[in-house]
Design a protein around this motif. Sequence first.
Motif, mmCIF file in Angstrom:
data_model
loop_
_atom_site.group_PDB
_atom_site.id
_atom_site.type_symbol
_atom_site.label_atom_id
_atom_site.label_comp_id
_atom_site.label_asym_id
_atom_site.label_seq_id
_atom_site.Cartn_x
_atom_site.Cartn_y
_atom_site.Cartn_z
ATOM 1 N N ALA A 1 -2.068 -2.369 5.616
ATOM 2 C CA ALA A 1 -2.474 -2.656 4.237
ATOM 3 C C ALA A 1 -3.487 -3.799 4.208
ATOM 4 N N ALA B 1 2.074 1.906 5.765
ATOM 5 C CA ALA B 1 2.431 0.724 4.979
ATOM 6 C C ALA B 1 3.862 0.811 4.478
ATOM 7 N N ASP C 1 0.860 -1.178 0.000
ATOM 8 C CA ASP C 1 0.000 0.000 0.000
ATOM 9 C C ASP C 1 0.896 1.227 0.000
ATOM 10 N N ASP C 2 0.359 2.384 -0.420
ATOM 11 C CA ASP C 2 1.176 3.582 -0.524
ATOM 12 C C ASP C 2 0.983 4.556 0.632
ATOM 13 N N SER C 3 0.351 4.126 1.732
ATOM 14 C CA SER C 3 0.234 5.000 2.903
ATOM 15 C C SER C 3 1.571 5.067 3.638
#
Length: 539
Positions: A250, A95, A90-92
């Motif tokens: 994620a 994450a 995930d791109d957070s």
Amino acid sequence: MTATADTAAPAFAARPGGSRHLAGTGTLLRFALRRDRVLIPVWVAVNALMVLSMPGTIKGLYGTAAERADLMRQMETNASLRALVGPVFDDSLGALTAWRVGLYAGALAAVMSLLIVVRHTRDEEESGRQEVVASGMVGRRAPLTSALLAAAVANAVLALLIAAGLAGQGAAGAPALGLGVAGVGMLFATMAAIVAQLTESARLARGLTAAVLGGAFVLRAAGDSATDAGSSVLTWVSPLGWLENLRAFAGERWWVLLLIAGATVAQGVVAYALAGRRDLGMSFLPTRPGPAAGRLRTAGALAWRLQRGSVLGWSIGFFAAGVVYGGMTEGAADLVGDNEQARGIIERMGGQAGLTDAFVSAMIGMLGLIAALYVVASVLRLSGEETSGRAEPVLAGAVGRLRWAAGHLVIAFGGAALIMLLAGLGFAAGYGQDLGPILGACLVQLPAVWVIGGAAVLLHGLLPRAAVAGWAVAGAVLLLGWVGPALDVPQTVLDVSPYGHLPKLPGGEMSWSPVLVLVLIAGALVAAGLAGLRRRDLT
């Protein structure tokens, strides 16, 4: 006959069930935590700092959603980097934090746990202290239980720090990552408990458990290089792959924690079963007899026989690491691309030359930092031989202290040169470029490695009971060199480390002055340590 709880404390016989086997656990736990009042906080603090500092670093490197999405797309096609740090789910920020440091936090927790368990089980038996303790009101399984509880306390504190520090990144992801890292730590704690029953040597117990950890990393790396979703069979075989597939921040897979817990409990059951069937001081895999008389004619030959397995293992590991780092060089340059923050970190680690040369220099610098761990371990073999009583019969013969120590120090300092040379050969093989500049960059790390080794010699010679602090010196230098550039630590702080004064090769300008100064410092530290060893009593 060896004293055990069952024979030395008849009062236990009146206690119901198996409680007599755990008598004294609380007292031993308090004693273990008191003995580790420095070791455990340092390990926990370093690991937590590494994890909690990463969201800010990630935000500085990939500040926009577009940059983070681009990172994910590039990782899908970069097998070399997936092998190093795993796939991105995930791109957070949370994450990406779990992606960047989750595996390494789990590995550090594993190392911390295995050191704690072996120290309070096999180390105590090997030194003879456990026999004295067992002659009192202490149950047969109390030492093992207290050691595992001490590891559990350390991992629980680490999990709480990670969960609290990353709570702002996700209410579910933070405890998932904290529990996953602590779970891997406890998994290797119970594994170390099993190995401690199988071997007669604490050093061998630590080495075998660490080898399993290294194998887990290799399996995970091989699996992740083949797929971009952590779905490879090889990834699932590795406990580090389980941590990765927990997918903190994620879409957490909570059932993976049950897998980790189940394996931990199963290994704990095996460890307790073995502990109940083994005499104190004995093992299920007895040490092999030594060579026939006359084959070891010098102290140096004895040192080589004692440390040759370690040298071989480190040599294979460094050559393999060189091949991996060399193979990912071009891909890493593509990954950085136009990201000025990432470029800045690499240049702070590897110098201001072209990006590829800076990356090569940074990776070789990381191998140089890790080589400090080898040289400290090899030097401190002197302490192990001395405190175990094995050095005394050797020194009772026609062998002086300096000759005895020199044999081990040749292995320590010469072995550091060997593993860095093999790392250079592996790097050149993986990178496919000229061998000369790569070997030069590897060998220029040696003066700094030798300074750390010299500090360990000084501690052993002057303060033998504090010789274990050599690990703290190596750990501090490793942390400063690894995390310092990413946190934008001032150069004056980075210069505290001997590595901060080395030329940035390849690509940079070679400067002999700091190299020679570091060699002289290392020589002075070794000389002072040997002088102290010559004058003091054996511990």
